[in-house]
Motif scaffolding. Sequence first.
Motif, mmCIF file in Angstrom:
data_model
loop_
_atom_site.group_PDB
_atom_site.id
_atom_site.type_symbol
_atom_site.label_atom_id
_atom_site.label_comp_id
_atom_site.label_asym_id
_atom_site.label_seq_id
_atom_site.Cartn_x
_atom_site.Cartn_y
_atom_site.Cartn_z
ATOM 1 N N ASN A 141 -3.398 -3.372 -3.636
ATOM 2 C CA ASN A 141 -2.237 -3.714 -4.462
ATOM 3 C C ASN A 141 -2.538 -3.600 -5.947
ATOM 4 N N LYS A 142 -3.652 -4.168 -6.371
ATOM 5 C CA LYS A 142 -4.009 -4.187 -7.790
ATOM 6 C C LYS A 142 -4.177 -2.780 -8.338
ATOM 7 N N TYR A 144 -2.823 0.044 -7.184
ATOM 8 C CA TYR A 144 -1.547 0.745 -7.269
ATOM 9 C C TYR A 144 -0.815 0.383 -8.560
ATOM 10 N N ARG A 444 7.412 0.075 -7.457
ATOM 11 C CA ARG A 444 6.722 -0.942 -8.267
ATOM 12 C C ARG A 444 7.280 -2.326 -7.973
ATOM 13 N N ILE A 447 6.234 -3.426 -4.274
ATOM 14 C CA ILE A 447 4.787 -3.619 -4.119
ATOM 15 C C ILE A 447 4.309 -4.832 -4.908
ATOM 16 N N GLU A 448 4.860 -5.008 -6.098
ATOM 17 C CA GLU A 448 4.455 -6.139 -6.932
ATOM 18 C C GLU A 448 5.012 -7.454 -6.406
ATOM 19 N N ASN A 451 3.380 -8.300 -2.982
ATOM 20 C CA ASN A 451 1.915 -8.173 -2.979
ATOM 21 C C ASN A 451 1.441 -7.256 -1.844
ATOM 22 N N LEU A 452 2.087 -6.090 -1.736
ATOM 23 C CA LEU A 452 1.806 -5.172 -0.642
ATOM 24 C C LEU A 452 0.655 -4.232 -0.977
ATOM 25 N N ASN A 453 -0.121 -3.899 0.048
ATOM 26 C CA ASN A 453 -1.097 -2.825 -0.059
ATOM 27 C C ASN A 453 -0.437 -1.521 0.360
ATOM 28 N N VAL A 454 -1.084 -0.413 0.027
ATOM 29 C CA VAL A 454 -0.470 0.898 0.197
ATOM 30 C C VAL A 454 -1.436 1.826 0.918
ATOM 31 N N LEU A 464 3.862 1.496 3.025
ATOM 32 C CA LEU A 464 3.722 0.111 2.583
ATOM 33 C C LEU A 464 3.322 -0.719 3.789
#
Length: 691
Positions: A141-142, A144, A444, A447-448, A451-454, A464
Motif C-alpha cells: 500500500n505505502k 503504491y 488512489r 487504495i488509500e 489501506n489496500l495492497n495491490v 486490489l
Amino acid sequence: MTTSFGAAINIAAVDDSNPKLQIQRFNGLKSTSNSILLSRRIHRSFSHSNSTSIVRAVSTPVKPAAVEPKRSKVEIFKEQSNFIRYPLNEEILNDAPNINEAATQLIKFHGSYMQYNRDERGSRSYSFMLRTKNPGGEVPNKLYLVMDDLADQFGIGTLRLTTRQTFQLHGVLKKDLKTVMSTIIHNMGSTLGACGDLNRNVLAPAAPFAKKDYVFAKQTADNIAALLTPQSGFYYDVWVDGEKFMTVEPPEVVKARNDNSHGTNFPDSPEPIYGTQFLPRKFKIAVTVPSDNSVDIFTNDIGVVVVSDEDGEPQGFNIYVGGGMGRTHRMETTFPRLAEPLGYVPKADILYAVKAIVVTQRENGRRDDRRYSRLKYLLSSWGIEKFRSVTEQYYGKKFEPCRELPQWEFKSYLGWHEQGDGSLFCGLHVDNGRVKGEMKKALREVIEKYNLNVRLTPNQNIILSNIRQSWKRSITTVLAQGGLLQPRFVDPLNLTAMACPAFPLCPLAITEAERGIPDILKRVRAMFDKVGLRFYESVVIRVTGCPNGCARPYMAELGLVGDGPNSYQIWLGGTPNQTVLARTFKDKVKVQDLEKVLEPLFFYWKRKRHSKESFGEFSNRLGFEKLGDLVEKWDGIPESSSRYNLKLFADKETYQAMDALARIQNKNAHQLAIDVIRNYVASQQNGKSMD
C-alpha cells in the motif's frame, strides 16, 4: 580475483543441424579457482558419451592469449565500471540534462532508461524512465501511494503498468533522479535490476489466492528474485550514498547463493553469481501453477511450474528454458522462440537448478554481438540435450523428466473473486496499462481509504486485494466513476489487447503502438460487426512499435509489429492460451490499409471455422498460403451473405441460454435459433392456410 576471458566451457559439436543457426559463440568467463575442477567434471561427462564433441576447459593462461575474444562495447563498459558505478556516479552530478554513452548503458542496471521526446523537433528534451521491481507484481500500500505521488511531482502525471508486473514512471528529469530513486528505496520499493544484463522482474500469477500452490509459486518467485539480486551494493552507493538497508533473506536463499560446490561462483567477488560482467543480456523468469498461463510462461528464459501431489501439496517444479520475444527485422537469424522442457526438480532444489541455468548462460552466451546474446540463441545453437548436459554439471544432479500437466489457459482474473481466506480481490482492466486522469484519482482514493495492497498483472492490469465483503459496493461505485468498469462492460477485444508505449518516448519505436491501438481496436470491432461476428467474440491483439516484442506480439492471434512509419508487419497464429508461436503473414501493411487484410480474414473465420475454433487456430488450420489467396481475391462481402446476415442475439445472456439448449441437441446456438425461427414461421403459415 583473476577472471579469464576465454573458454571456460567450449563444447563445439560437429553437427549443428540447422546451418542458419550456426552463430559464432562467445564462450564466457570463468573464475580461475574453479576451472580445473570444472575441466575434470566436463571431461568425464563427455569423453565417453559423445565422441564427436571437442571439450576444453581453460584456466587463466600464464601468458596472454594470442587472440582476445571479440566483445561488444557494453561488455567493456561493464568491465571498467567498478561493478556498475563508474561513470554513472559522476554523470548524474553534472549540470547536463543527459548522461554519456557508458552511463546510459550502466543506468539500465539501476532500473532506468534515458529517453527524449521524439514528437519534438530541434533540440532534444531528455528525461528518464524508471521501472520498479516487484516480484509477482506485489505492491505494498505505502509504495503504491508513493509511486502515485512521484508520477505527479516528478513524472508526466501517469503510471504505466508493464507486461512484467512492474511500474514505469516516465518523464523524470536528471536533476530529480536521485530524489525519486531514494524515495522509492525508502518506501519499500526498488528499481535495482529492472533493466540491464541480469535477471529482470520475476513473474508469478497476480491472483492473491490462499491456495497452497499459488502461495508457493509467489514464495518461489520471491526467492528466485532474491537469489539473483546483485550483491555488490552499487545501487545504494549511487542513489542513497551507500546507506545500508537491512533485508531478511530466507536461509535457503543465502545458502544457495553461497554454494560453490559445482563451480558456479566467483569466490571472494562482491558479485558471486554475476562477477564483473554480469550476464550477456537481459534474463527473464516466470513462475506459475498448472493450467494458469497468465504469465506467458513460454516466452521466458526460464519458466518454472509448481507440481503438487493429489492433496495439493507442492512437491517440485517442471522447468522450461529458452523462450524469448525479441528479433530484428530482415535478419532471419534472429527470431522469437518458445521455451522447451528441461526437466523436473524436487522443490528443495529449485534455487540450485535456476542458478545452474543462469551460470550456463553466463559462461556460454555470446558477448560479441548483443543481437544473439539471449539464452534462446544458445538453446537453438546447442540443442536441448547438450544444454541439459552442461547445466547438470553446475546443478550437480540429473534433471528428471517433466511431469504431465493439464492444458494451459489464459487467466486474466478481472472482476470480483474470493481469495479463499475470507477476503475478496478485484481485478481491473486498464487499457494498455496507462493509469491516468480520473482513473488514477479513483484508484488512489480506494487504495488509500481502505489501506489496500495491490498486484500488477502481466497483462497490464491491476488487482486490489484483501477487500472485505462489506466494502465491495462502495469500492465498485468509486471505481466505476473513474472509468474502471467490471469486465462485462468492457469490449472483449480490449480485455486481452496489449501495446507497448512506443512513441513519443521509446527510442526504439518505428511506429505507434499505445497511442495507435485504441483506433485499431475500434476498427476491428467495426469489421466484426460488418462480417457478422458477435460482441462476445474476440481475438487476442497485441501491438508493438518495433520488433523487440515488449508486448509479446508473437504470441498473439493477431500481432502488429511496427516495420516502418505508419506500417506494420502482421503476425498470425498465436492462440488464446498463449502456447503457440505466431508467424509472419504480411510485411509493410500501412495502418490505413488494415481493413484490406483483416476484413477477409475475419469474414472467412466467421464462415469457415470449426466449432469453438479460435481465430489463431483457424489461421493455422487453413494455412498462410490459402489465407493469402483469400486476401488477394477479396472484393468485399458477397451480397448474398450480407443480405441474410441476421443478428439473432441482442445480448449475451440470451445467447448463453440458447447455446446451453443447443448443446443438448449437438447444435450451436445459431443453428438452434434458425430451427426455432423456421418452425415458428412454418407453424404460422400452416395456421393461415387452414383458415
